[in-house]
Design a protein around this motif. Sequence first.
Motif, PDB file in Angstrom:
ATOM      1  N   UNK A  32      -6.836   9.419  13.515  1.00 42.64           N
ATOM      2  CA  UNK A  32      -5.419   9.215  13.204  1.00 42.64           C
ATOM      3  C   UNK A  32      -4.503  10.034  14.105  1.00 42.64           C
ATOM      4  N   UNK A  33      -5.003  10.468  15.245  1.00 47.86           N
ATOM      5  CA  UNK A  33      -4.192  11.310  16.128  1.00 47.86           C
ATOM      6  C   UNK A  33      -2.972  10.580  16.669  1.00 47.86           C
ATOM      7  N   UNK A  34      -2.997   9.230  16.637  1.00 48.13           N
ATOM      8  CA  UNK A  34      -1.859   8.453  17.123  1.00 48.13           C
ATOM      9  C   UNK A  34      -1.234   7.618  16.004  1.00 48.13           C
ATOM     10  N   UNK A  35      -1.371   8.127  14.782  1.00 49.40           N
ATOM     11  CA  UNK A  35      -0.682   7.538  13.640  1.00 49.40           C
ATOM     12  C   UNK A  35       0.632   8.290  13.467  1.00 49.40           C
ATOM     13  N   UNK A  36       1.725   7.644  13.838  1.00 53.68           N
ATOM     14  CA  UNK A  36       3.045   8.272  13.853  1.00 53.68           C
ATOM     15  C   UNK A  36       3.578   8.461  12.439  1.00 53.68           C
ATOM     16  N   UNK A  37       4.113   9.638  12.166  1.00 55.39           N
ATOM     17  CA  UNK A  37       4.788   9.898  10.900  1.00 55.39           C
ATOM     18  C   UNK A  37       6.291   9.857  11.141  1.00 55.39           C
ATOM     19  N   UNK A  38       6.984   8.967  10.440  1.00 57.43           N
ATOM     20  CA  UNK A  38       8.410   8.741  10.656  1.00 57.43           C
ATOM     21  C   UNK A  38       9.202   9.553   9.631  1.00 57.43           C
ATOM     22  N   UNK A  39      10.041  10.430  10.110  1.00 55.37           N
ATOM     23  CA  UNK A  39      10.816  11.293   9.220  1.00 55.37           C
ATOM     24  C   UNK A  39      11.818  10.494   8.403  1.00 55.37           C
ATOM     25  N   UNK A  40      11.992  10.926   7.160  1.00 58.65           N
ATOM     26  CA  UNK A  40      12.972  10.337   6.241  1.00 58.65           C
ATOM     27  C   UNK A  40      12.810   8.822   6.118  1.00 58.65           C
ATOM     28  N   UNK A  41      11.557   8.383   6.089  1.00 57.85           N
ATOM     29  CA  UNK A  41      11.280   6.944   5.992  1.00 57.85           C
ATOM     30  C   UNK A  41      10.177   6.705   4.981  1.00 57.85           C
ATOM     31  N   UNK A  42      10.213   5.545   4.332  1.00 55.62           N
ATOM     32  CA  UNK A  42       9.178   5.169   3.378  1.00 55.62           C
ATOM     33  C   UNK A  42       8.014   4.475   4.083  1.00 55.62           C
ATOM     34  N   UNK A  43       6.820   4.749   3.651  1.00 55.34           N
ATOM     35  CA  UNK A  43       5.665   3.972   4.102  1.00 55.34           C
ATOM     36  C   UNK A  43       5.800   2.549   3.567  1.00 55.34           C
ATOM     37  N   UNK A  44       5.494   1.586   4.403  1.00 52.33           N
ATOM     38  CA  UNK A  44       5.583   0.198   3.971  1.00 52.33           C
ATOM     39  C   UNK A  44       4.624  -0.045   2.813  1.00 52.33           C
ATOM     40  N   UNK A  45       5.159  -0.606   1.730  1.00 50.40           N
ATOM     41  CA  UNK A  45       4.352  -0.921   0.554  1.00 50.40           C
ATOM     42  C   UNK A  45       4.290  -2.432   0.385  1.00 50.40           C
ATOM     43  N   UNK A  46       3.086  -2.950   0.197  1.00 49.01           N
ATOM     44  CA  UNK A  46       2.879  -4.372  -0.044  1.00 49.01           C
ATOM     45  C   UNK A  46       2.378  -4.561  -1.473  1.00 49.01           C
ATOM     46  N   UNK A  47       3.007  -5.499  -2.157  1.00 48.19           N
ATOM     47  CA  UNK A  47       2.567  -5.875  -3.501  1.00 48.19           C
ATOM     48  C   UNK A  47       1.783  -7.187  -3.360  1.00 48.19           C
ATOM     49  N   UNK A  48       0.503  -7.108  -3.623  1.00 46.23           N
ATOM     50  CA  UNK A  48      -0.402  -8.243  -3.454  1.00 46.23           C
ATOM     51  C   UNK A  48      -0.721  -8.818  -4.828  1.00 46.23           C
ATOM     52  N   UNK A  49      -0.260 -10.019  -5.069  1.00 48.01           N
ATOM     53  CA  UNK A  49      -0.466 -10.667  -6.369  1.00 48.01           C
ATOM     54  C   UNK A  49      -1.600 -11.668  -6.207  1.00 48.01           C
ATOM     55  N   UNK A  50      -2.695 -11.422  -6.895  1.00 43.83           N
ATOM     56  CA  UNK A  50      -3.929 -12.179  -6.713  1.00 43.83           C
ATOM     57  C   UNK A  50      -4.248 -12.951  -7.985  1.00 43.83           C
ATOM     58  N   UNK A  51      -4.457 -14.283  -7.861  1.00 38.15           N
ATOM     59  CA  UNK A  51      -4.771 -15.067  -9.050  1.00 38.15           C
ATOM     60  C   UNK A  51      -6.276 -15.156  -9.271  1.00 38.15           C
ATOM     61  N   UNK A  52      -6.683 -15.892 -10.289  1.00 41.92           N
ATOM     62  CA  UNK A  52      -8.098 -15.950 -10.675  1.00 41.92           C
ATOM     63  C   UNK A  52      -8.975 -16.609  -9.619  1.00 41.92           C
ATOM     64  N   UNK A  53      -8.389 -17.394  -8.715  1.00 40.82           N
ATOM     65  CA  UNK A  53      -9.157 -18.041  -7.639  1.00 40.82           C
ATOM     66  C   UNK A  53      -9.248 -17.165  -6.401  1.00 40.82           C
ATOM     67  N   UNK A  54      -8.607 -15.998  -6.428  1.00 38.92           N
ATOM     68  CA  UNK A  54      -8.605 -15.116  -5.268  1.00 38.92           C
ATOM     69  C   UNK A  54      -7.475 -15.398  -4.300  1.00 38.92           C
ATOM     70  N   UNK A  55      -6.593 -16.343  -4.617  1.00 42.56           N
ATOM     71  CA  UNK A  55      -5.454 -16.630  -3.751  1.00 42.56           C
ATOM     72  C   UNK A  55      -4.424 -15.511  -3.876  1.00 42.56           C
ATOM     73  N   UNK A  56      -3.705 -15.256  -2.763  1.00 36.33           N
ATOM     74  CA  UNK A  56      -2.848 -14.079  -2.687  1.00 36.33           C
ATOM     75  C   UNK A  56      -1.404 -14.461  -2.368  1.00 36.33           C
TER      76      UNK A  56
END
Length: 302
Positions: free
Chosen positions: A81-105
């Motif tokens: 992770x030596x080149x994983x940039x940390x951005x000051x005063x910023x939120x990490x991108x959050x994804x909400x993954x809604x998965x149904x009973x068939x595995x569809x997203x």
Amino acid sequence: MVEVITAGHVNWDVTLRVDALPHPDGEARIDSQCRSGGGSAANVAVALAGMDFDAGLVGSVGDDETGEFARRELRAAGVDCSHLLEVEASETTTKYLIVDERGEVMVLGNEGANEAVAPADVDPEYVASGDHLHLTSQRPDTAAELARVATDAGVSVSFDPGRRLAERDFGEALAYSDVVFLNDREAQTLLDSDLEHPSSELHGRVVVVKHGEDGARVDTPGASFDHPGFDAEAVDTTGAGDAFAAGFLAVLLREGGVLGPSADYERALEFANACGALAAMEEGARTAPTFEDVGAFLDGQF
């Protein structure tokens, strides 16, 4: 030194398993939820590290708590992770993954920090230190700069542009890519007419078209191969495409390179389909199998 560098999105995923994807003005029942790191670049890096490659990551997170969670998970998985940039005063991108009973997203997300890496942030020495660069969805100008630097250094390049392909001009990055991963919808967006021979349309590149549960096809300048996929009961398809890409690359890189004379694209396709199937059979985006897992799965299929 790293063997494979992945570049693109690093997210924090909140996965909600529901009884059905709700219609407008509808409601669904949440059966379970989990939180973990995600993002295609991060997922592929973790998968390759689990297959005993030295994997590094170019991407960005915020300076918030979820960014620290994401970084810890990656380091614990053995990703550089030596080149994983940390951005000051910023939120990490959050994804909400809604998965149904068939595995569809269905995916919902905020903008966050995952596209903060600009062309000026690219470290040529780091990119040139790898044997292969795998690009995923990100800023087109950054993808182009990464691909150019890698190509100039003799590092092979693969690109999985993802669902935003129709909205963005990735032409320059694609021009530098040796291997391109697309799903059916993306192939229809990118290719003008000849879906049977995409390699010729993309000027001799190796093109892999994923058909979901129906397998995949790889088209090269010299030959084409199809694999029907495996009869697997999908629980969650999140990350299955990333596991597929990691498996495809792992076979080729282990045998000397993605474009070498010994490149066995047919075997890579079968292995990749097995990786995708195994990932879809588990919950979450970080479920890519090991070489041993895939070997056992394939032994049970034949």
